[in-house]
Design a protein around this motif. Structure first.
Motif, PDB file in Angstrom:
ATOM      1  N   TRP A  98       0.832  -1.198   0.000  1.00  0.00           N
ATOM      2  CA  TRP A  98       0.000   0.000   0.000  1.00  0.00           C
ATOM      3  C   TRP A  98       0.873   1.257   0.000  1.00  0.00           C
ATOM      4  CZ3 TRP A  98      -0.963   4.334   2.842  1.00  0.00           C
ATOM      5  CH2 TRP A  98      -2.162   5.008   2.600  1.00  0.00           C
ATOM      6  N   CYS A  99       1.919   1.262   0.825  1.00  0.00           N
ATOM      7  CA  CYS A  99       2.829   2.412   0.894  1.00  0.00           C
ATOM      8  C   CYS A  99       3.505   2.665  -0.453  1.00  0.00           C
ATOM      9  CB  CYS A  99       3.894   2.187   1.967  1.00  0.00           C
ATOM     10  SG  CYS A  99       3.290   2.236   3.658  1.00  0.00           S
ATOM     11  N   LYS A 100       3.986   1.601  -1.080  1.00  0.00           N
ATOM     12  CA  LYS A 100       4.643   1.755  -2.381  1.00  0.00           C
ATOM     13  C   LYS A 100       3.694   2.327  -3.428  1.00  0.00           C
ATOM     14  CE  LYS A 100       8.187  -1.804  -1.965  1.00  0.00           C
ATOM     15  NZ  LYS A 100       8.708  -3.072  -2.511  1.00  0.00           N
ATOM     16  N   GLU A 101       2.436   1.901  -3.374  1.00  0.00           N
ATOM     17  CA  GLU A 101       1.460   2.379  -4.336  1.00  0.00           C
ATOM     18  C   GLU A 101       1.080   3.839  -4.073  1.00  0.00           C
ATOM     19  OE1 GLU A 101      -3.208   1.550  -5.316  1.00  0.00           O
ATOM     20  OE2 GLU A 101      -1.936  -0.194  -4.921  1.00  0.00           O
ATOM     21  N   ASN A 102       0.937   4.212  -2.802  1.00  0.00           N
ATOM     22  CA  ASN A 102       0.448   5.543  -2.453  1.00  0.00           C
ATOM     23  C   ASN A 102       1.538   6.591  -2.244  1.00  0.00           C
ATOM     24  OD1 ASN A 102      -2.671   5.456  -1.994  1.00  0.00           O
ATOM     25  ND2 ASN A 102      -1.842   3.495  -1.312  1.00  0.00           N
ATOM     26  N   PHE A 103       2.768   6.147  -1.988  1.00  0.00           N
ATOM     27  CA  PHE A 103       3.884   7.069  -1.786  1.00  0.00           C
ATOM     28  C   PHE A 103       5.101   6.571  -2.580  1.00  0.00           C
ATOM     29  CE2 PHE A 103       1.255   7.288   2.072  1.00  0.00           C
ATOM     30  CZ  PHE A 103       0.978   8.637   2.107  1.00  0.00           C
ATOM     31  N   PRO A 104       5.007   6.559  -3.907  1.00  0.00           N
ATOM     32  CA  PRO A 104       6.064   5.967  -4.730  1.00  0.00           C
ATOM     33  C   PRO A 104       7.400   6.709  -4.690  1.00  0.00           C
ATOM     34  CG  PRO A 104       4.447   7.062  -6.109  1.00  0.00           C
ATOM     35  CD  PRO A 104       3.902   7.078  -4.712  1.00  0.00           C
ATOM     36  N   ALA A 105       7.429   7.916  -4.186  1.00  0.00           N
ATOM     37  CA  ALA A 105       8.684   8.675  -4.137  1.00  0.00           C
ATOM     38  C   ALA A 105       9.602   8.211  -3.005  1.00  0.00           C
ATOM     39  CB  ALA A 105       8.393  10.166  -3.978  1.00  0.00           C
ATOM     40  N   PHE A 106       9.087   7.370  -2.118  1.00  0.00           N
ATOM     41  CA  PHE A 106       9.867   6.919  -0.969  1.00  0.00           C
ATOM     42  C   PHE A 106      10.156   5.429  -1.079  1.00  0.00           C
ATOM     43  CE2 PHE A 106       7.264  10.549   0.312  1.00  0.00           C
ATOM     44  CZ  PHE A 106       8.250  11.407   0.770  1.00  0.00           C
ATOM     45  N   ASP A 107      11.148   4.960  -0.335  1.00  0.00           N
ATOM     46  CA  ASP A 107      11.554   3.553  -0.379  1.00  0.00           C
ATOM     47  C   ASP A 107      10.931   2.781   0.785  1.00  0.00           C
ATOM     48  OD1 ASP A 107      13.189   3.791  -2.648  1.00  0.00           O
ATOM     49  OD2 ASP A 107      14.818   4.579  -1.429  1.00  0.00           O
ATOM     50  N   PHE A 108      10.238   1.693   0.467  1.00  0.00           N
ATOM     51  CA  PHE A 108       9.604   0.843   1.467  1.00  0.00           C
ATOM     52  C   PHE A 108      10.010  -0.598   1.233  1.00  0.00           C
ATOM     53  CE2 PHE A 108       6.759   4.481   0.989  1.00  0.00           C
ATOM     54  CZ  PHE A 108       6.552   4.844   2.305  1.00  0.00           C
ATOM     55  N   GLU A 109      10.259  -1.335   2.324  1.00  0.00           N
ATOM     56  CA  GLU A 109      10.619  -2.745   2.239  1.00  0.00           C
ATOM     57  C   GLU A 109       9.934  -3.520   3.346  1.00  0.00           C
ATOM     58  OE1 GLU A 109      14.825  -3.506   2.325  1.00  0.00           O
ATOM     59  OE2 GLU A 109      15.264  -1.758   1.091  1.00  0.00           O
ATOM     60  N   VAL A 110       9.643  -4.803   3.062  1.00  0.00           N
ATOM     61  CA  VAL A 110       9.123  -5.704   4.094  1.00  0.00           C
ATOM     62  C   VAL A 110      10.281  -6.111   4.994  1.00  0.00           C
ATOM     63  CG1 VAL A 110       8.065  -7.955   4.539  1.00  0.00           C
ATOM     64  CG2 VAL A 110       7.280  -6.567   2.605  1.00  0.00           C
ATOM     65  N   ASN A 111      10.057  -6.047   6.286  1.00  0.00           N
ATOM     66  CA  ASN A 111      11.027  -6.495   7.292  1.00  0.00           C
ATOM     67  C   ASN A 111      10.540  -7.858   7.790  1.00  0.00           C
ATOM     68  OD1 ASN A 111      13.406  -5.208   8.717  1.00  0.00           O
ATOM     69  ND2 ASN A 111      12.270  -5.995  10.466  1.00  0.00           N
ATOM     70  N   LYS A 112      11.431  -8.854   7.864  1.00  0.00           N
ATOM     71  CA  LYS A 112      11.017 -10.218   8.189  1.00  0.00           C
ATOM     72  C   LYS A 112      10.548 -10.398   9.630  1.00  0.00           C
ATOM     73  CE  LYS A 112      14.175 -12.134   4.809  1.00  0.00           C
ATOM     74  NZ  LYS A 112      15.441 -11.411   4.746  1.00  0.00           N
ATOM     75  N   SER A 113      11.110  -9.648  10.559  1.00  0.00           N
ATOM     76  CA  SER A 113      10.794  -9.839  11.975  1.00  0.00           C
ATOM     77  C   SER A 113      10.693  -8.488  12.670  1.00  0.00           C
ATOM     78  CB  SER A 113      11.899 -10.672  12.649  1.00  0.00           C
ATOM     79  OG  SER A 113      11.772 -10.629  14.051  1.00  0.00           O
ATOM     80  N   ILE A 114       9.821  -8.401  13.642  1.00  0.00           N
ATOM     81  CA  ILE A 114       9.739  -7.168  14.426  1.00  0.00           C
ATOM     82  C   ILE A 114      10.964  -7.007  15.324  1.00  0.00           C
ATOM     83  CG2 ILE A 114       8.456  -8.176  16.357  1.00  0.00           C
ATOM     84  CD1 ILE A 114       6.896  -5.523  16.503  1.00  0.00           C
ATOM     85  N   HIS A 115      11.643  -8.107  15.621  1.00  0.00           N
ATOM     86  CA  HIS A 115      12.742  -8.087  16.587  1.00  0.00           C
ATOM     87  C   HIS A 115      14.110  -7.812  15.982  1.00  0.00           C
ATOM     88  CE1 HIS A 115       9.824  -9.363  19.485  1.00  0.00           C
ATOM     89  NE2 HIS A 115       9.503 -10.366  18.702  1.00  0.00           N
ATOM     90  N   LYS A 116      14.219  -7.815  14.660  1.00  0.00           N
ATOM     91  CA  LYS A 116      15.500  -7.547  14.001  1.00  0.00           C
ATOM     92  C   LYS A 116      15.233  -6.693  12.771  1.00  0.00           C
ATOM     93  CE  LYS A 116      19.611  -9.788  12.071  1.00  0.00           C
ATOM     94  NZ  LYS A 116      20.220  -8.507  11.878  1.00  0.00           N
ATOM     95  N   ILE A 117      16.002  -5.633  12.635  1.00  0.00           N
ATOM     96  CA  ILE A 117      15.858  -4.763  11.468  1.00  0.00           C
ATOM     97  C   ILE A 117      16.703  -5.349  10.341  1.00  0.00           C
ATOM     98  CG2 ILE A 117      16.098  -2.424  10.580  1.00  0.00           C
ATOM     99  CD1 ILE A 117      16.081  -1.435  13.508  1.00  0.00           C
ATOM    100  N   ASP A 118      16.087  -5.615   9.206  1.00  0.00           N
ATOM    101  CA  ASP A 118      16.782  -6.208   8.062  1.00  0.00           C
ATOM    102  C   ASP A 118      17.607  -5.156   7.316  1.00  0.00           C
ATOM    103  OD1 ASP A 118      15.473  -8.597   8.675  1.00  0.00           O
ATOM    104  OD2 ASP A 118      13.860  -8.232   7.252  1.00  0.00           O
ATOM    105  N   GLN A 119      18.537  -4.547   8.030  1.00  0.00           N
ATOM    106  CA  GLN A 119      19.419  -3.524   7.456  1.00  0.00           C
ATOM    107  C   GLN A 119      20.820  -3.737   8.036  1.00  0.00           C
ATOM    108  OE1 GLN A 119      18.317  -0.945   5.238  1.00  0.00           O
ATOM    109  NE2 GLN A 119      16.466  -2.188   5.182  1.00  0.00           N
ATOM    110  N   PRO A 120      21.856  -3.381   7.295  1.00  0.00           N
ATOM    111  CA  PRO A 120      23.227  -3.537   7.794  1.00  0.00           C
ATOM    112  C   PRO A 120      23.516  -2.619   8.981  1.00  0.00           C
ATOM    113  CG  PRO A 120      23.199  -3.179   5.410  1.00  0.00           C
ATOM    114  CD  PRO A 120      21.811  -2.911   5.905  1.00  0.00           C
ATOM    115  N   ASP A 121      24.558  -2.971   9.719  1.00  0.00           N
ATOM    116  CA  ASP A 121      25.009  -2.142  10.838  1.00  0.00           C
ATOM    117  C   ASP A 121      25.311  -0.725  10.356  1.00  0.00           C
ATOM    118  OD1 ASP A 121      24.939  -4.542  12.193  1.00  0.00           O
ATOM    119  OD2 ASP A 121      27.088  -4.651  12.575  1.00  0.00           O
ATOM    120  N   GLN A 122      24.950   0.242  11.158  1.00  0.00           N
ATOM    121  CA  GLN A 122      25.201   1.671  10.916  1.00  0.00           C
ATOM    122  C   GLN A 122      24.894   2.097   9.471  1.00  0.00           C
ATOM    123  OE1 GLN A 122      29.202   2.331  12.356  1.00  0.00           O
ATOM    124  NE2 GLN A 122      28.421   2.588  14.434  1.00  0.00           N
ATOM    125  N   SER A 123      23.740   1.674   8.976  1.00  0.00           N
ATOM    126  CA  SER A 123      23.390   1.971   7.583  1.00  0.00           C
ATOM    127  C   SER A 123      22.487   3.195   7.426  1.00  0.00           C
ATOM    128  CB  SER A 123      22.732   0.753   6.938  1.00  0.00           C
ATOM    129  OG  SER A 123      21.620   0.311   7.689  1.00  0.00           O
TER     130      SER A 123
END
Length: 156
Positions: A85-110
C-alpha cells in the motif's frame, strides 16, 4: 486516501495475515505533531529509517507540514500489505518488508537516524529493541513509546 474503520477489539491484531490495513489506531493518525522529535533532533539531509512504518503516517505528516524535515526516507514494516500500500500511495519513498519485528533487516550503521513509533512496546524487551535500533543507526535513535490512558490490559 481511503480510511478504514477499526473495531477497538482488533486494535492489537495488526498481523501479517490481518485483513485490515490500519490507517489509525495502533499506527496513529497522520498529524504534523508526530514530527516534533524528528524536526528537533534529525539533521537536515541525513538518511532516515522509519522502523515499523505501518501505513506511512510519518510520511503523510511530513507532506502536511509547512516546514518538513529534509531527509532520504526509507520505511520498513513486517506487514507485506502495508508495504504494498505504501509503495502504491507514496512511490517517491523507499519501502521494504522487514522479516521480523525483533531484528531490522538492514546492515550495521546503515542509516543516520533510526525512528520507530509504537514499535518498541511490541518487542520482547526494551533493551534488545534499543540494541537493535543502535546497531542500525549511525548517529541518532528516536523512539516514540505507547502510553495507555485506561486501566485496561490492552497493552501490558
Amino acid at each position: 486516501m481511503e480510511q478504514t474503520t477499526i473495531n477497538p477489539e482488533e486494535l492489537w491484531l495488526n498481523t501479517p495475515d490481518s485483513p485490515t490495513l490500519f490507517r489509525g489506531g495502533s499506527n496513529g493518525p497522520a498529524h504534523p505533531s508526530q514530527l516534533y522529535a524528528i524536526k528537533k533532533y534529525h539533521k537536515s539531509g541525513d538518511t532516515f529509517l522509519d522502523y515499523g512504518c505501518g501505513s506511512a503516517t510519518t510520511v503523510e505528516a511530513w507532506m502536511k507540514d509547512p516546514n518538513p524535515p529534509s531527509w532520504y526516507y526509507g520505511g520498513v514494516d513486517i506487514i507485506p500489505k502495508n508495504i504494498a500500500w505504501c509503495k502504491e500511495n507514496f512511490p517517491a519513498f523507499d519501502f521494504e518488508v522487514n522479516k521480523s519485528i525483533h531484528k531490522i533487516d538492514q546492515p550495521d550503521q546503515s542509516w543516520d537516524t533510526v525512528y520507530s513509533r509504537h514499535v518498541v512496546d511490541h518487542m520482547e524487551s526494551f533493551e534488545k529493541a534499543m540494541d537493535e535500533h543502535k546497531r542500525v543507526a549511525k548517529k541518532l535513535v528516536i523512539v516514540i513509546l505507547w502510553v495507555g490512558f485506561s486501566n485496561g490490559d490492552e497493552h501490558e
